[in-house]
Design an enzyme around this catalytic site. Structure first.
Site, short mmCIF file in Angstrom:
data_model
loop_
_atom_site.label_atom_id
_atom_site.label_comp_id
_atom_site.label_asym_id
_atom_site.label_seq_id
_atom_site.Cartn_x
_atom_site.Cartn_y
_atom_site.Cartn_z
N HIS A 151 0.85 -1.18 0.00
CA HIS A 151 0.00 0.00 0.00
C HIS A 151 0.88 1.23 0.00
O HIS A 151 1.88 1.28 0.70
CB HIS A 151 -0.88 0.03 1.26
CG HIS A 151 -1.98 -0.97 1.22
ND1 HIS A 151 -3.00 -0.92 0.29
CD2 HIS A 151 -2.22 -2.05 1.99
CE1 HIS A 151 -3.81 -1.94 0.48
NE2 HIS A 151 -3.36 -2.64 1.51
N CYS A 158 -0.45 2.19 -4.99
CA CYS A 158 -1.20 3.35 -5.45
C CYS A 158 -0.26 4.54 -5.51
O CYS A 158 0.61 4.68 -4.65
CB CYS A 158 -2.34 3.68 -4.48
SG CYS A 158 -3.50 2.33 -4.30
#
Lengths: 549, 341
Positions: free
Chosen positions: B103, B145
Site C-alpha cells: 500500500h 497506489c
C-alpha cells in the site's frame, strides 16, 4: 493560619487603607514576601534551564572537517606518486664518461616522452631519475646523475666468466650483484630498477631480452645506441612502471579485488556430487603451506589474506555436461558457464562475513590446479600471466617467481594499491563529512570520531612514506587508512531515519514547559507591577506625611 | 505477498541465484489462521502454482521488515553480526533490481501497517549507494497506489524507475480469488509476469518492449517510468540485465608455472591479528584525556574553579547532572517557600 494567609493575600491591609479611606496612598511599606516568592520560582526555573539543555544535548563527537577537506583537495590536485629510480648498466670493453652521460640524457628524454600523457596512478609519475653505469671490468664510469649513490651497481662485483647456464642462473647472478642496491633506499627514495646490457656476440639469435624475477632485466647481444635507448626506455616504462599494460588501462581501478576492510578470503571447496559412488579427499594443508603461503606473505602489505577450505558432499550440478570423445572428458558449453555455480545446493559461503565477493571457478591434480589458480589470482590483481604480446615488445622471456609475483610486479601492485586506497579513503571521508554536516542533529559516536582521526593519521603516514619511496610501508598505511574510513562511513549508527529533528525536540518538551513557564512568568510580572504600584503609593503618602509635619 | 513471490520465482527462473536475491516479506499470509490452504500462497484463482512451496529463501520476514532494515540493506550499514545472506553485497559493476509492492500513497510506501518509507529517504539512500559505488545501474519497480511519487525525489545517475500508477491514481488488483477471499495478484505485476512467461534466460528482449507492453486501459492506471537519470537508450538494454543473471566471464589465459613442489626457502606463515589494531582504539582514548588535562595551567582561582566545574560537568554523565540540577532547584524552592511562610 487561614486568617494570616487571608491577611497576606489582601493587598491593602485594612488598617492602612481605613486610616485614609483613599486607595492611592498607604502608610506601611508594601510587603515583599509575595514578590520574592514568585521571583524565586522564576529564578529557579531559569537556573534549571541550562541543566535541561545540557542533559538533552545531542552528543556529536567533533570530526576534523578541515583536515578531511585539506586531505582530499591535496589528493585531488596531485595524485600520489611514488618515486622510482632507474639505472642502466652497460658491460662493454671500454668505459667512456661521455658515453655514460649522453646515454643518461637520451634515456631520460625517452622516458619523459613515454610518460608524457597523464601520469597513471600507481606509476612513478614524473618522479624518477635515471643513471647510467659502464663497467668494463677494468674501469667503471658513472653518469653524473648517479654519482656517489651507494645503491647503484657496484663495478667489478659480477663475474660473467662462468656464464653458461640458463636464464635463471643469470638472474641469480645479477641479483647477488644488485642485492645491496635493491634493498637500500638511498637518496631520492624508491626502489632501483636495473637493465643490464651485456655486449657480446650471441650466435644466431639476435638480441635476447629477459626480464628477471627481481628488479632487473637484461639484454644480451650487440645493439646500436638508439635501439638500446629505445629498448631500455620501453622496459623501464612499460614493464617496470606500468606492468605490461598500456597507460590507459591502469587508471581504471574497477573491481579492485581487495575488500573495503583490506582483507581477502580465499575459499577452496571440493565438491562431491555423489559420495556413495566415491569419496575424494585432498591434502590441502600441505599444498597450502608450500604453494599458497609464499603468495600470501608476498601480498601481505596490500591485503590481509585468509585461506579456508572445505569438502562438500551431495552437491549436484545444475548444468548438463556431455561426453566428448575427442577430448575424452565431459564438456560444458560456454553458455552454461555463468550458471554453473548451483547456489541453491552448494553452500559455498565463507564462514566469516567477508566484505567483498568474487568467485573463482576451478575444475579438476592439485598442483596443476594451484598453478591455474595463481594465474587467476594474478588476473584478479590485474597482471597477465603469459605476456603473449611480449614478442611485439621485443622481450624474449619473462621469468616466473615461486612467490606467484615477481618483485617488480609486487612493487607495481604496492604502488597502485597505495594510490587507489588513498584516493578511496579521501573520497569516503569527504562523503562522511558531507553526510554528517547535512544532518545537524544526528548523534555521532566517539568511535566514529576516533576512526576518522586514525584514518587521517594513517593517510598522512602513507603520504609521507610514499614521498620517501618506501612502497610496502606506504601500502600498509594506505590500506589501514581506507579500512578505517570505510568502517567510519558504514558505522551502523549513522542512520538518517533515527535522528531527532528540532521539531521533535520541541514537541516533547513544550507541552509541559510552555504552560508552566507562562504562568510563572505572568505571576512574576503581576507581582512586580503590584509591588511597584504599592511602592509608588507608599512613597507619595510618605512625602505627604513629611510635607505635613 | 503473492506479487513479490511470483516475481521472485520469475527472477530465479531467469537465472539469478538465491544468494543474489534479498527477499523481504511481511509473511503474514501463508500461515495465517484464516488461510484456507495453510502454507500455500497462490497468485491465480486456478491455484495452479503454489508460490510458497519449495526453494523459497526469505531473508527478512515478519517483524524484521522495517524501514530501518530496508535502508540498512540499501546503504550497507549493518551491525557486525548480520550474516552475509542478509547483506547487499554489490559492487561498482552490479545491476540491481528493486521491486516494492504494497500500500502506498503520495511520496510514501507503507511498511507493516505501522511505518512509512518516504520518498526522500529512498532518494537519500540511493544517493549514498551511488557515492559508495554500490551499483552501476538500478531499476526500481513499484506496484502501489500513486507509485510514481515514490521515486520523484531521485537524483543519482544510473537509476531507472517505473511505477504502476501516477499521482492521484490507484493501482488495482487483477482478480479476486473467492475461495481464499482476497485478491491474489495486482494488475501491474500480472502483466509484468505475463511478459516474462515468454522469455527464458538466454533471450534478449529489451526494456523498451517491457515498458511498452503495459496497456493503460488494461492496467486501469498509467504506468509511468522515469528515464532521465539513465544514460543508455532503453531499446539497447536487455531485460536480463536486471531480471536475469548477467555474469562476465574472463578466461584465465594461462597457468603460472613458477612453482616447484619443494620450496627453496621456507617461509613462516603468520596469521595477522586485527584485534590488536582495534584494541588500540580504546587505549588511545584514555591517553588523550590525560594528555589534554595535563595541558591546562591554572592562572587564577576563579578560572581554576570554573575549569574544575567544567571538568566535572564533562565527566559526569547526564543522569547525575540532572540530579544535581533538580536538587538545586528543589533547595531553592524550599528556601523560598520557607521565606514566604
Amino acid at each position: 493560619m487561614a486568617e494570616d494567609s487571608g491577611a497576606a493575600l489582601n493587598p491593602c491591609p485594612p488598617s492602612a487603607a481605613a486610616a485614609d479611606g483613599d486607595s492611592t496612598r498607604r502608610t506601611a511599606r508594601p510587603g515583599t514576601k509575595r514578590l520574592l516568592l514568585t521571583l524565586s520560582v522564576l529564578l529557579s526555573f531559569l537556573s534549571g534551564l541550562p541543566f535541561l539543555l545540557k542533559s538533552t544535548e545531542i552528543y556529536r563527537s567533533p570530526l576534523p572537517f578541515r583536515s578531511i577537506d585539506s586531505l582530499s583537495s591535496r589528493l585531488q590536485s596531485d595524485h600520489p606518486t611514488l618515486p622510482c629510480r632507474f639505472q642502466a648498466v652497460l658491460l662493454r670493453p671500454d668505459a667512456d664518461r661521455f658515453l655514460a652521460d649522453r646515454l643518461g640524457s637520451l634515456i631520460s628524454e625517452d622516458l619523459v616522452k613515454r610518460t608524457s600523457n597523464d601520469p597513471v596512478s600507481g606509476g612513478c609519475g614524473k618522479n624518477f631519475s635515471v643513471s647510467v653505469t659502464i663497467d668494463s671490468g677494468a674501469g667503471c664510469v658513472r653518469s653524473s646523475v648517479g654519482a656517489g649513490d651507494a645503491c647503484l651497481w657496484r663495478c667489478g662485483v659480477a663475474d660473467f666468466s662462468g656464464l653458461g647456464g640458463g636464464d635463471e642462473d643469470v638472474d641469480e647472478l645479477l641479483d647477488s650483484a644488485l642485492r645491496e642496491g635493491s634493498e637500500c633506499l638511498g637518496s631520492g627514495g624508491g626502489r632501483v630498477y636495473t637493465v643490464v646490457v651485456i655486449e657480446r656476440d650471441v650466435a644466431g639469435e639476435g638480441v635476447q631480452v629477459v626480464v628477471g624475477k627481481h628488479r632487473h632485466a637484461w639484454l644480451v647481444g650487440k645493439v646500436s645506441e638508439p635501439e638500446a635507448v629505445s629498448m631500455i626506455g620501453k622496459i623501464f616504462v612499460e614493464i617496470f612502471m606500468n606492468g605490461g599494460k598500456k597507460a590507459g588501462e591502469i587508471g581504471k581501478a574497477e573491481f579492485m579485488p581487495v575488500g573495503a576492510d583490506g582483507s581477502v578470503v580465499l575459499s577452496f571447496s571440493l565438491l562431491n556430487a555423489d559420495p556413495s559412488d566415491w569419496v575424494y579427499n585432498w591434502e590441502f594443508q600441505k599444498i597450502e603451506k608450500i604453494m599458497l603461503a609464499p603468495v600470501v606473505e608476498a601480498l601481505a602489505p596490500i591485503a590481509n589474506i585468509t585461506v579456508e577450505s572445505q569438502v562438500l558432499y551431495h552437491t549436484p550440478k545444475s548444468s548438463i555436461s556431455y561426453w566428448d570423445k575427442k577430448l575424452g572428458s565431459y564438456i560444458f558449453t560456454m553458455r552454461d558457464l555463468p550458471f554453473f555455480v548451483n547456489s541453491n545446493e552448494w553452500h559455498l559461503d565463507t564462514s566469516i562475513t567477508a566484505a567483498g565477493q568474487s568467485k573463482v571457478l576451478q575444475f579438476v591434480e592439485l598442483q596443476k590446479i594451484f598453478q591455474v589458480f595463481i594465474g587467476q589470482l594474478r588476473l584478479l590483481f590485474g597482471l597477465r600471466s603469459n605476456y603473449l604480446d611480449a614478442t611485439e615488445m621485443g622481450i624474449s622471456r619473462f621469468l616466473n617467481s615461486e612467490r606467484g609475483f615477481t618483485e617488480w610486479e609486487l612493487d607495481l601492485l604496492y604502488r597502485h594499491h597505495t594510490c587507489f586506497n588513498l584516493l578511496s579513503c579521501a573520497t569516503t571521508l569527504e562523503s562522511l563529512s558531507k553526510l554528517v554536516q547535512s544532518l545537524p542533529r544526528m548523534i555521532i559516536m566517539d568511535e566514529i570520531g576516533k576512526q576518522v582521526k586514525f584514518s587521517l593519521e594513517a593517510a598522512s603516514l602513507a603520504l609521507r612514506n610514499a614521498s620517501l619511496g618506501i612502497y610496502d610501508a606506504s601500502a600498509v598505511s594506505a590500506r589501514k587508512a581506507r579500512a578505517l574510513a570505510e568502517d567510519a562511513f558504514f558505522h551502523p549508527s549513522i542512520m538518517s531515519i533515527s535522528y531527532s529533528s528540532i521539531e521533535h525536540y520541541f514537541a516533547i518538551y513544550m507541552p509541559f514547559f510552555a504552560p508552566v513557564s507562562l504562568h510563572v512568568l505572568l505571576a512574576a510580572i503581576k507581582e512586580l507591577k503590584r509591588y511597584k504600584r504599592e511602592r509608588a503609593k507608599y512613597l507619595t503618602s510618605a512625602d505627604q506625611a513629611r510635607a505635613a509635619s | 505477498m503473492a506479487n513479490t513471490l511470483s516475481l521472485y520465482r520469475t527472477v530465479k527462473r531467469l537465472g539469478i541465484p538465491d544468494e543474489r536475491i534479498i527477499l523481504m516479506l511481511a509473511d503474514d499470509m501463508a500461515c495465517n489462521a484464516r488461510n484456507n490452504y495453510p502454507a500455500q500462497v497462490f497468485n491465480n484463482e486456478n491455484h495452479q502454482l503454489n508460490l510458497y512451496g519449495d526453494n523459497v529463501e526469505v531473508d527478512y520476514r515478519g517483524y524484521e521488515v522495517t524501514v530501518e532494515n530496508f535502508l540498512r540493506v540499501l546503504t550497507g550499514r549493518h551491525e557486525s553480526a548480520v550474516p552475509r545472506s542478509k547483506r547487499l553485497l554489490s559492487d561498482e559493476g552490479s545491476h540491481i533490481l528493486l521491486y516494492m509492492t504494497g500500500h502506498g500513497g503520495d511520496e510514501f510506501l507503507k511498511f507493516q501497517d505501522s511505518e512509512e518509507l518516504q520518498s526522500h529517504d529512498l532518494a537519500d539512500a540511493v544517493k549514498q549507494m551511488k557515492e559508495k559505488h554500490r551499483f552501476k545501474e538500478l531499476l526500481i519497480m513499484v506496484d502501489t497506489c500513486q507509485a510514481a511519487t515514490l521515486f520523484s525525489q531521485l537524483q543519482s545517475p544510473g537509476v531507472l524507475a517505473i511505477g504502476s500508477s501516477m499521482k492521484g491514481e490507484n493501482s488495482y488488483s487483477h482478480h479476486l480469488d473467492s475461495d481464499v477471499g482476497v485478491s491474489v495478484v495486482d494488475r501491474f505485476t500480472f502483466y509484468t509476469l505475463a511478459f516474462f512467461e515468454k522469455l527464458n534466460m538466454y533471450s534478449n528482449a529489451s526494456l523498451n518492449s517491457l515498458f511498452n507492453s503495459y496497456n493503460p486501459s488494461l492496467l486501469m492506471s498509467t504506468a509511468y517510468y522515469r528515464m532521465d537519470l539513465y544514460q543508455r537508450p532503453l531499446s539497447e538494454v536487455p531485460v536480463t540485465n536486471f531480471f536475469g543473471s548477467v555474469m562476465k566471464t574472463i578466461h584465465t589465459d594461462s597457468a603460472y608455472t613458477g612453482f616447484s613442489a619443494e620450496p627453496k626457502i621456507k617461509v613462516p606463515y603468520v596469521l595477522e591479528d586485527n584485534e590488536a589494531d582495534r584494541m588500540m582504539l580504546e587505549r588511545e582514548a584514555e591517553e588523550d584525556k590525560i594528555y589534554s588535562q595535563d595541558k591546562k595551567v591554572g592562572s587564577c582561582s576563579f578560572h581554576a574553579w570554573l575549569r574544575h566545574f567544567q571538568e566535572r560537568l564533562e565527566d559526569e554523565n547526564a543522569d547525575t547532572l540532572v540530579k544535581y540540577g533538580f536538587g538545586t532547584m528543589i533547595l531553592l524552592l524550599a528556601a523560598s517557600t520557607w521565606l514566604s511562610l
